[in-house]
Design a protein around this motif. Sequence first.
Motif, short mmCIF file in Angstrom:
data_model
loop_
_atom_site.label_atom_id
_atom_site.label_comp_id
_atom_site.label_asym_id
_atom_site.label_seq_id
_atom_site.Cartn_x
_atom_site.Cartn_y
_atom_site.Cartn_z
N ASN A 404 0.86 -1.19 0.00
CA ASN A 404 0.00 0.00 0.00
C ASN A 404 0.89 1.23 0.00
OD1 ASN A 404 -2.19 1.74 0.24
ND2 ASN A 404 -2.34 1.50 2.47
N ASP A 405 0.77 2.04 -1.04
CA ASP A 405 1.57 3.26 -1.09
C ASP A 405 0.85 4.46 -0.47
OD1 ASP A 405 -0.33 4.03 -2.95
OD2 ASP A 405 1.04 4.15 -4.65
N GLY A 406 -0.27 4.21 0.18
CA GLY A 406 -1.06 5.26 0.80
C GLY A 406 -2.40 5.48 0.13
N VAL A 407 -2.67 4.77 -0.96
CA VAL A 407 -3.94 4.93 -1.66
C VAL A 407 -5.11 4.41 -0.82
CG1 VAL A 407 -3.77 2.75 -2.89
CG2 VAL A 407 -5.09 4.62 -3.88
N ALA A 522 -2.50 -3.26 -19.22
CA ALA A 522 -3.10 -2.15 -19.98
C ALA A 522 -3.71 -1.11 -19.05
CB ALA A 522 -4.15 -2.69 -20.94
N VAL A 523 -4.39 -1.57 -18.01
CA VAL A 523 -5.00 -0.64 -17.06
C VAL A 523 -3.93 0.12 -16.29
CG1 VAL A 523 -6.36 -0.53 -14.93
CG2 VAL A 523 -7.17 -1.90 -16.86
N ALA A 524 -2.83 -0.55 -15.93
CA ALA A 524 -1.74 0.13 -15.22
C ALA A 524 -1.17 1.26 -16.05
CB ALA A 524 -0.66 -0.88 -14.85
N ALA A 525 -1.12 1.07 -17.37
CA ALA A 525 -0.56 2.08 -18.26
C ALA A 525 -1.43 3.32 -18.35
CB ALA A 525 -0.35 1.49 -19.65
N ALA A 526 -2.68 3.24 -17.87
CA ALA A 526 -3.57 4.41 -17.89
C ALA A 526 -3.11 5.48 -16.91
CB ALA A 526 -5.00 3.98 -17.58
N GLY A 527 -2.26 5.10 -15.96
CA GLY A 527 -1.65 6.09 -15.08
C GLY A 527 -2.43 6.45 -13.83
N LYS A 528 -3.51 5.76 -13.54
CA LYS A 528 -4.29 6.03 -12.34
C LYS A 528 -3.88 5.07 -11.22
CE LYS A 528 -6.54 9.35 -14.19
NZ LYS A 528 -8.00 9.43 -14.33
N PRO A 529 -4.10 5.44 -9.96
CA PRO A 529 -3.80 4.51 -8.85
C PRO A 529 -4.62 3.24 -9.00
CG PRO A 529 -4.22 6.74 -8.03
CD PRO A 529 -4.61 6.75 -9.47
N VAL A 530 -3.94 2.11 -8.90
CA VAL A 530 -4.59 0.82 -9.07
C VAL A 530 -4.49 0.03 -7.77
CG1 VAL A 530 -4.57 -1.38 -10.30
CG2 VAL A 530 -4.12 0.74 -11.54
N VAL A 531 -5.65 -0.46 -7.32
CA VAL A 531 -5.71 -1.35 -6.16
C VAL A 531 -6.11 -2.73 -6.68
CG1 VAL A 531 -6.84 -1.86 -3.96
CG2 VAL A 531 -6.37 0.53 -4.62
N VAL A 532 -5.23 -3.70 -6.52
CA VAL A 532 -5.51 -5.06 -6.98
C VAL A 532 -6.25 -5.83 -5.90
CG1 VAL A 532 -4.49 -7.26 -7.67
CG2 VAL A 532 -3.55 -5.11 -8.56
N GLY A 545 2.09 -5.34 -14.10
CA GLY A 545 1.00 -4.45 -13.73
C GLY A 545 0.29 -4.84 -12.45
N VAL A 546 0.41 -6.09 -12.06
CA VAL A 546 -0.19 -6.54 -10.80
C VAL A 546 0.79 -6.27 -9.66
CG1 VAL A 546 -1.13 -8.50 -9.53
CG2 VAL A 546 -1.50 -8.32 -12.00
N ALA A 547 2.02 -6.73 -9.81
CA ALA A 547 3.00 -6.59 -8.73
C ALA A 547 3.32 -5.14 -8.40
CB ALA A 547 4.28 -7.33 -9.12
N ASN A 548 3.20 -4.26 -9.39
CA ASN A 548 3.58 -2.86 -9.21
C ASN A 548 2.40 -1.95 -8.89
OD1 ASN A 548 6.30 -3.48 -9.82
ND2 ASN A 548 5.84 -3.39 -12.01
N ALA A 549 1.27 -2.51 -8.55
CA ALA A 549 0.08 -1.71 -8.24
C ALA A 549 0.30 -0.87 -6.99
CB ALA A 549 -1.12 -2.63 -8.06
N SER A 550 -0.50 0.17 -6.85
CA SER A 550 -0.41 1.04 -5.67
C SER A 550 -0.72 0.28 -4.39
CB SER A 550 -1.37 2.23 -5.81
OG SER A 550 -1.01 3.05 -6.89
N ALA A 551 -1.65 -0.66 -4.49
CA ALA A 551 -1.99 -1.49 -3.34
C ALA A 551 -2.43 -2.86 -3.84
CB ALA A 551 -3.10 -0.86 -2.50
#
Length: 756
Positions: A404-407, A522-532, A545-551
Motif C-alpha cells: 500500500n503506497d497510501g492509496v 493495460a489498465v496500469a498504463a492508464a496512469g491512475k492509482p490501481v488497487v488489486v 502491472g499486478v506486482a507494481n500496483a499502488s496497493a
Amino acid sequence: MTFDRRAVLTAAFAGFLSLPLPRRAFAADEVTRVDQLIGRMTLEEKAGQMTCLADSFRPFNPPNPQVGIQDEKRLAEEIRKGRVGCLFNGIGVAGARRAQEIAVKDSRLGIPLLFAGDVIHGLKTIFPVPLAEAASFDPRLAERTARVQALEATAAGLHLTFAPMVDVARDQRWGRVVEGAGEDVTLGSLFAAARVRGFQGRDLRRDDSLLACPKHFAAYGAVAAGLEYGSVDISDETLRETHLPPFGAAFAAGALTTMAAFSEINGVPATADRDLLTNLLRGEMQFRGFVFSDYTADEELIAHGYAQDERDAARLAVLAGVDMSMQSGLYIKYIPDLVKSGAVPMGTLDVAVRRILYVKTALGLFDNPWRSLDEEAEKSRIATPAHRALAREAATRSVVLLQNDGVLPIDPGKRQKIALIGPFGEDRANLYGPWAFYGDPDKGIDIATGLRAALPDPALLTVEKGCDIARPIDGGIARAVAAAKEADIVLLAIGESQDMSGEAQSRTVIEIPAAQQALADAVAAAGKPVVVLLRHGRALALHEGVANASAILATWFLGSEAGHAIADILFGTADPSAKLPVSFPWESGQEPFFYDRKSTGRPTVGNGATEYRARYATTDNSARFPFGHGLSYTDFALDQLKLSDTALRWDSAIEVTVRLTNKGKRKGSEVVQLYIRDRVASRTRPIRELKRIERITLAPGESRTVRFSLSRTDLQFVGAGNQRIVEPGVFDLWVGQASEGGLKAQFTLYAEAGKG
C-alpha cells in the motif's frame, strides 16, 4: 492472547498422548450393548457397518468420479439388509429420517446410520476458505466459524464432517492448499485443534455436535511437485516433525475419526499402510477412533500397482487399519469371504466394527437415532442473520494487505470516481471457492454490490469486466482502459476462478491467467492509482502491472459476505489485520517454497555475494511476500525486547517480553510473532521456526507489553531413531511482524547434570 505450541504439538508423539479409549467414557450397559451387538452380527452385517455410500435419499453433491451410485430404492434395500453403516454428502432432514427409519426399524439389529458430509467452510452460510481464515492468525475465530458450521450442518441432518483438512502444504502448485492452514506446523496445529473444538462443541451427544474427521493421514500435502493424488517420498523425521503435529493437535482436541490419504508414502499407499495406520496412528499416537478410506481409495490400490484385484485391495485395506470403506463397496462385497477363508482374522473385523460402534455410541445415536434430524431446527438454525454477521467478520479479518503506497483506505466522503475492472467485479459464481456445493450462489454478495452499499453515491462506481477469467473479450481492454482514465481510483478484481483451486486442480504455473495479466498491464498504463483485489486459493507469483500496483489485497475466496467485507477494508470501516499463512514466491519455479527452509552449506546472506550460493539464476531464494506478512492502515512498532535470562535451564523457562506501540492515527490489530533457530544440532534445523503468536489491538498512541514463555519442550526436534530430543546449545530468537526481520536476541539452553 498467546497460543502455547506445546499444548497442541506434544499430542502427536509417542509417550505424550494419553487420550482415553472411547469405551472408558461409556456406562457399563453401553459397553455391554456394543459387545452383544458384535456377538449377534453376521459377517455381512459387520462388513455393512464398515461401508459408507453416497446418500440417495436426499439432495446430495454428486461425487466425482461417479462410481457405484445407487438409487434410493436399491440403497434402501441395502440398509434394510444391514449392509450400510454410513451415508455421505446428502442434506435435508426428511430424507435422512426416511433412511434412518429403515435402519432402525427394518434392519435385523436396528443399528442407526451415521450421516456424513463435506462441510469444509460452510453449509448455507459460506465462510472464507480455510486458507483465508488461517490468515486471521486467530484460531478462536476458526473455532467460532466451525461452531456455526456445525449448527447448520446438524440442522440439515448431518452427524459428521470430513474436515478439517490439516495437511501442511508447502507447494502452492497443489490445488488443495486452499483447504488447509498453509505452510507452518505451529499455525496448522493451532487451527486444527480450534476447528475440531468448534465442530464438536463441548458434548458429542448434543444435537448440534458435528463430529470432526481431520484428514488426510498423512503427509498428503507433501505430494511430489504438488501433483494431486501423487506420491510422497519423505523421511521419517520430516513426517513426524512437519506433518503429524496438526493431526496430534486435532486428536488431542477430541477428534474420533480420521481419513487416510489418497497418496502413497515411500512406496506404500496410505490406504494399505499398516505401519502408518496401525503402528504409528494407533501405536505411537494412541488414536482411538476409526479410519475412513478416501473416496474409492481402497479400490485404487489396484491402479497403484499394490493390489492384484478388488478382493486383494479389500484385504490389504482392512488389515492396514482402514475401518470404513467409502463408496467402492469392496468391504461389503469381499470381507465376508475374506474372513471365512482366513485371509482376514475375525478379530481384525471385530476391532474395526467395535471402533465404529463406539463412535456411534459417543454421538448418542443408539439412545436417540433421531438426533440432528429435527425439522424445526432445519427451519430456524440455517443461514440466520447472526451467521451472516459472523461470515462478514471472518471475511474482513481474512483479507491481507500485501502492499500500500497510501492509496488505501479510500475516503468515501471525497466523492472520488471508482472504476471496478476485472472478471470478478460483478461475479457471484466464484465467491465461495471450492467445497461449498451446499451454498446458494445467488445469496452471495459480489464486490460491486458491496461497494455500492458502502458508497454515499453508488453512481460514483463504474464497472467494466475487461476480460473473462481465462480469455479476452472483444473490445474488453479498450473499454476497461477508458473507464480507468475517467476514474480517480481503479479497483482491479482479478485472480483465479474457484475451479482453479481445490481437489484435482494442481497447476504448473501459479500466476494470474494471461488474459487477466494483459488487462492488468493495460489498465496500469492508464496512469491512475490501481488497487488489486486478488481472488485466489493459493499463493501466487505476481508480475508487472499486478506486482507494481499502488496497493494489493489478498482477498482469497471469502464466502457469502465477500463484497461487504472487501468494501469494509477498502473504505477503512475495518482495519486490515491478517497475515499470510503461505509465502508468495517471486516465480512459480521456486515451488515448493516455505519460510522455514534449511540454510544449506552455501546460503545467500543479506546483500552479500550470490555466486555459487543457494539461489536460482533468475531470482533470489526468498519470497516476494513472506509467511506472516500483512500490513495495516496504522503503524505498529516493536521495541524493548527483553529476555528474563539468557540461560535457559533444563527444567525451567525464560520469559520473553517486547513492547508493541501503535504509532499511527487509527485503532488497529497486530499479530506479534516469535521465531527461533537452533544454531547447531545433530540434525540441521530451519532458518526460523514459528513458536508463538499473539494478536494485540491498540488505540492510537497506545503501547502494551507482550509476553511469551519458552521452555525446553519448545526446542525439541525429531532426531535419530525418530525420537523427539532437545540438545543444549545456542538459540537465536526473533520477535517481529513477519517471518523476516524483527528484533533479535539470543539464549543458551544448558543441560541438566547427566543429560544432553
